[in-house]
Design a protein around this motif. Structure first.
Motif, PDB file in Angstrom:
ATOM      1  N   GLY A  65       0.796  -1.222   0.000  1.00  0.00           N
ATOM      2  CA  GLY A  65       0.000   0.000   0.000  1.00  0.00           C
ATOM      3  C   GLY A  65       0.826   1.269   0.000  1.00  0.00           C
ATOM      4  O   GLY A  65       0.291   2.363  -0.239  1.00  0.00           O
ATOM      5  N   ASP A  66       2.143   1.157   0.249  1.00  0.00           N
ATOM      6  CA  ASP A  66       3.001   2.340   0.251  1.00  0.00           C
ATOM      7  C   ASP A  66       3.179   2.878  -1.161  1.00  0.00           C
ATOM      8  O   ASP A  66       3.259   2.120  -2.133  1.00  0.00           O
ATOM      9  CB  ASP A  66       4.382   2.012   0.834  1.00  0.00           C
ATOM     10  CG  ASP A  66       4.345   1.836   2.339  1.00  0.00           C
ATOM     11  OD1 ASP A  66       3.286   2.085   2.937  1.00  0.00           O
ATOM     12  OD2 ASP A  66       5.385   1.427   2.899  1.00  0.00           O
ATOM     13  N   THR A  67       3.280   4.200  -1.258  1.00  0.00           N
ATOM     14  CA  THR A  67       3.582   4.858  -2.530  1.00  0.00           C
ATOM     15  C   THR A  67       5.077   5.125  -2.593  1.00  0.00           C
ATOM     16  O   THR A  67       5.656   5.656  -1.630  1.00  0.00           O
ATOM     17  CB  THR A  67       2.802   6.183  -2.662  1.00  0.00           C
ATOM     18  OG1 THR A  67       1.396   5.902  -2.630  1.00  0.00           O
ATOM     19  CG2 THR A  67       3.140   6.874  -3.971  1.00  0.00           C
ATOM     20  N   VAL A  68       5.705   4.785  -3.693  1.00  0.00           N
ATOM     21  CA  VAL A  68       7.146   4.994  -3.863  1.00  0.00           C
ATOM     22  C   VAL A  68       7.396   5.771  -5.142  1.00  0.00           C
ATOM     23  O   VAL A  68       6.532   5.837  -6.030  1.00  0.00           O
ATOM     24  CB  VAL A  68       7.904   3.641  -3.916  1.00  0.00           C
ATOM     25  CG1 VAL A  68       7.713   2.865  -2.627  1.00  0.00           C
ATOM     26  CG2 VAL A  68       7.445   2.793  -5.109  1.00  0.00           C
ATOM     27  N   ILE A  69       8.561   6.365  -5.222  1.00  0.00           N
ATOM     28  CA  ILE A  69       8.961   7.086  -6.431  1.00  0.00           C
ATOM     29  C   ILE A  69      10.129   6.362  -7.082  1.00  0.00           C
ATOM     30  O   ILE A  69      10.850   5.598  -6.424  1.00  0.00           O
ATOM     31  CB  ILE A  69       9.340   8.547  -6.126  1.00  0.00           C
ATOM     32  CG1 ILE A  69      10.510   8.600  -5.129  1.00  0.00           C
ATOM     33  CG2 ILE A  69       8.129   9.303  -5.583  1.00  0.00           C
ATOM     34  CD1 ILE A  69      11.028  10.011  -4.885  1.00  0.00           C
ATOM     35  N   PRO A  95      11.978   0.520  -9.510  1.00  0.00           N
ATOM     36  CA  PRO A  95      12.198   0.759 -10.941  1.00  0.00           C
ATOM     37  C   PRO A  95      11.211   1.756 -11.539  1.00  0.00           C
ATOM     38  O   PRO A  95      11.472   2.323 -12.604  1.00  0.00           O
ATOM     39  CB  PRO A  95      12.026  -0.638 -11.555  1.00  0.00           C
ATOM     40  CG  PRO A  95      11.188  -1.390 -10.585  1.00  0.00           C
ATOM     41  CD  PRO A  95      11.501  -0.838  -9.233  1.00  0.00           C
ATOM     42  N   ILE A  96      10.066   1.969 -10.868  1.00  0.00           N
ATOM     43  CA  ILE A  96       9.067   2.925 -11.344  1.00  0.00           C
ATOM     44  C   ILE A  96       8.477   3.655 -10.137  1.00  0.00           C
ATOM     45  O   ILE A  96       8.683   3.258  -8.996  1.00  0.00           O
ATOM     46  CB  ILE A  96       7.916   2.238 -12.115  1.00  0.00           C
ATOM     47  CG1 ILE A  96       7.150   1.279 -11.167  1.00  0.00           C
ATOM     48  CG2 ILE A  96       8.413   1.523 -13.348  1.00  0.00           C
ATOM     49  CD1 ILE A  96       5.829   0.780 -11.732  1.00  0.00           C
ATOM     50  N   SER A  97       7.735   4.722 -10.427  1.00  0.00           N
ATOM     51  CA  SER A  97       6.919   5.352  -9.392  1.00  0.00           C
ATOM     52  C   SER A  97       5.579   4.633  -9.362  1.00  0.00           C
ATOM     53  O   SER A  97       4.973   4.383 -10.413  1.00  0.00           O
ATOM     54  CB  SER A  97       6.707   6.835  -9.703  1.00  0.00           C
ATOM     55  OG  SER A  97       7.928   7.543  -9.684  1.00  0.00           O
ATOM     56  N   GLY A  98       5.109   4.292  -8.177  1.00  0.00           N
ATOM     57  CA  GLY A  98       3.856   3.553  -8.105  1.00  0.00           C
ATOM     58  C   GLY A  98       3.514   3.148  -6.693  1.00  0.00           C
ATOM     59  O   GLY A  98       3.956   3.778  -5.723  1.00  0.00           O
ATOM     60  N   ILE A  99       2.734   2.080  -6.577  1.00  0.00           N
ATOM     61  CA  ILE A  99       2.265   1.578  -5.290  1.00  0.00           C
ATOM     62  C   ILE A  99       2.750   0.143  -5.100  1.00  0.00           C
ATOM     63  O   ILE A  99       2.750  -0.646  -6.046  1.00  0.00           O
ATOM     64  CB  ILE A  99       0.733   1.621  -5.213  1.00  0.00           C
ATOM     65  CG1 ILE A  99       0.247   3.078  -5.232  1.00  0.00           C
ATOM     66  CG2 ILE A  99       0.211   0.933  -3.949  1.00  0.00           C
ATOM     67  CD1 ILE A  99      -1.260   3.210  -5.251  1.00  0.00           C
ATOM     68  N   VAL A 100       3.160  -0.170  -3.883  1.00  0.00           N
ATOM     69  CA  VAL A 100       3.553  -1.537  -3.547  1.00  0.00           C
ATOM     70  C   VAL A 100       2.277  -2.350  -3.336  1.00  0.00           C
ATOM     71  O   VAL A 100       1.514  -2.087  -2.405  1.00  0.00           O
ATOM     72  CB  VAL A 100       4.418  -1.575  -2.274  1.00  0.00           C
ATOM     73  CG1 VAL A 100       4.799  -3.013  -1.938  1.00  0.00           C
ATOM     74  CG2 VAL A 100       5.666  -0.709  -2.439  1.00  0.00           C
ATOM     75  N   ILE A 101       2.020  -3.304  -4.214  1.00  0.00           N
ATOM     76  CA  ILE A 101       0.800  -4.103  -4.068  1.00  0.00           C
ATOM     77  C   ILE A 101       1.084  -5.481  -3.475  1.00  0.00           C
ATOM     78  O   ILE A 101       0.156  -6.171  -3.046  1.00  0.00           O
ATOM     79  CB  ILE A 101       0.064  -4.257  -5.415  1.00  0.00           C
ATOM     80  CG1 ILE A 101       0.939  -5.003  -6.426  1.00  0.00           C
ATOM     81  CG2 ILE A 101      -0.379  -2.922  -5.947  1.00  0.00           C
ATOM     82  CD1 ILE A 101       0.187  -5.371  -7.687  1.00  0.00           C
TER      83      ILE A 101
END
Length: 217
Positions: A65-69, A95-101
């Motif tokens: 659920g964490d957002t990363v860049i 490797p991308i900006s997104g969300i850890v699912i």
């Protein structure tokens, strides 16, 4: 009394005829102007986070659920033979900006190159994968308008366009054969069709069910 019964019977017959006619017109309109399917899902490109070298996982600083860049350090592992380079191989980055699912790594375990530690997805680049019957595929073309209903938000309607029509049926990639030499049952095949949203919505969840109506006229 008899006349009243006759009028009632005529009224019931008239109502039934109108109802059946309305249903017939509705289905004719749907089949003539749309290709529809409930065999559709919200999808996104899954990107895995993997270590570059083998070693013990010392840190994993993200949760589901964490957002990363992009290029953010997500974790660190022990290195038995460190090398003097400008790139630290003991850390692994997003490797991308997104969300850890999905988080799959556990601190303390031994990890190796290619092993998935976490899965990321870009919520701004979600799309629909709809499986269309081969008998209806001739009417599907790139750029056609699509009305989309997501089960997650059943009271909202999304819009999109056909981006890509698959070049092979889903069964082509099945691990098991669909028939043997001794038996054969003809089954209508389904082709994946990719549909892009007109506007991105990062509240959608990958894997949720959808209903699509593709405008063919």
């Amino acid at each position: 009394m008899i006349e009243k019964r006759k009028k009632l019977i005529y009224l019931i017959i008239t109502v039934m005829v109108v109802a059946f006619a309305s249903i017939g017109v509705y289905y004719w309109y749907k089949n003539a102007y749309f290709v529809s399917t409930e065999d559709a899902k919200v999808m996104g490109d899954l990107v895995s986070v993997s270590p570059q070298i083998s070693g013990k996982l010392l840190e994993l600083n993200v949760e589901e659920g964490d957002t990363v860049i992009k290029d953010q350090i997500l974790g660190r592992q022990g290195v038995s033979n460190p090398q003097e380079t400008n790139i630290d191989p003991s850390v692994f980055r997003a490797p991308i900006s997104g969300i850890v699912i999905k988080k799959q790594g556990t601190v303390g375990e031994i990890v190796s190159p290619g092993q998935t530690i976490a899965m990321l997805i870009d919520p701004n680049k979600l799309y629909i994968t709809a499986n269309i019957e081969e008998t209806k595929l001739a009417n599907i073309k790139q750029g056609q308008k699509v009305d989309i209903t997501i089960d997650q938000f059943s009271n909202r309607t999304f819009s999109g366009k056909v981006k890509y029509v698959g070049q092979a049926s889903n069964s082509t990639f099945a691990l098991l054969p669909t028939s043997t030499s001794g038996t054969f049952t003809k089954v209508i095949q389904k082709i994946p069709v990719k549909i892009e949203f007109d506007k991105s919505d990062n509240t959608l969840l990958p894997g949720t069910n959808a209903i699509v109506n593709i405008h063919i006229k």
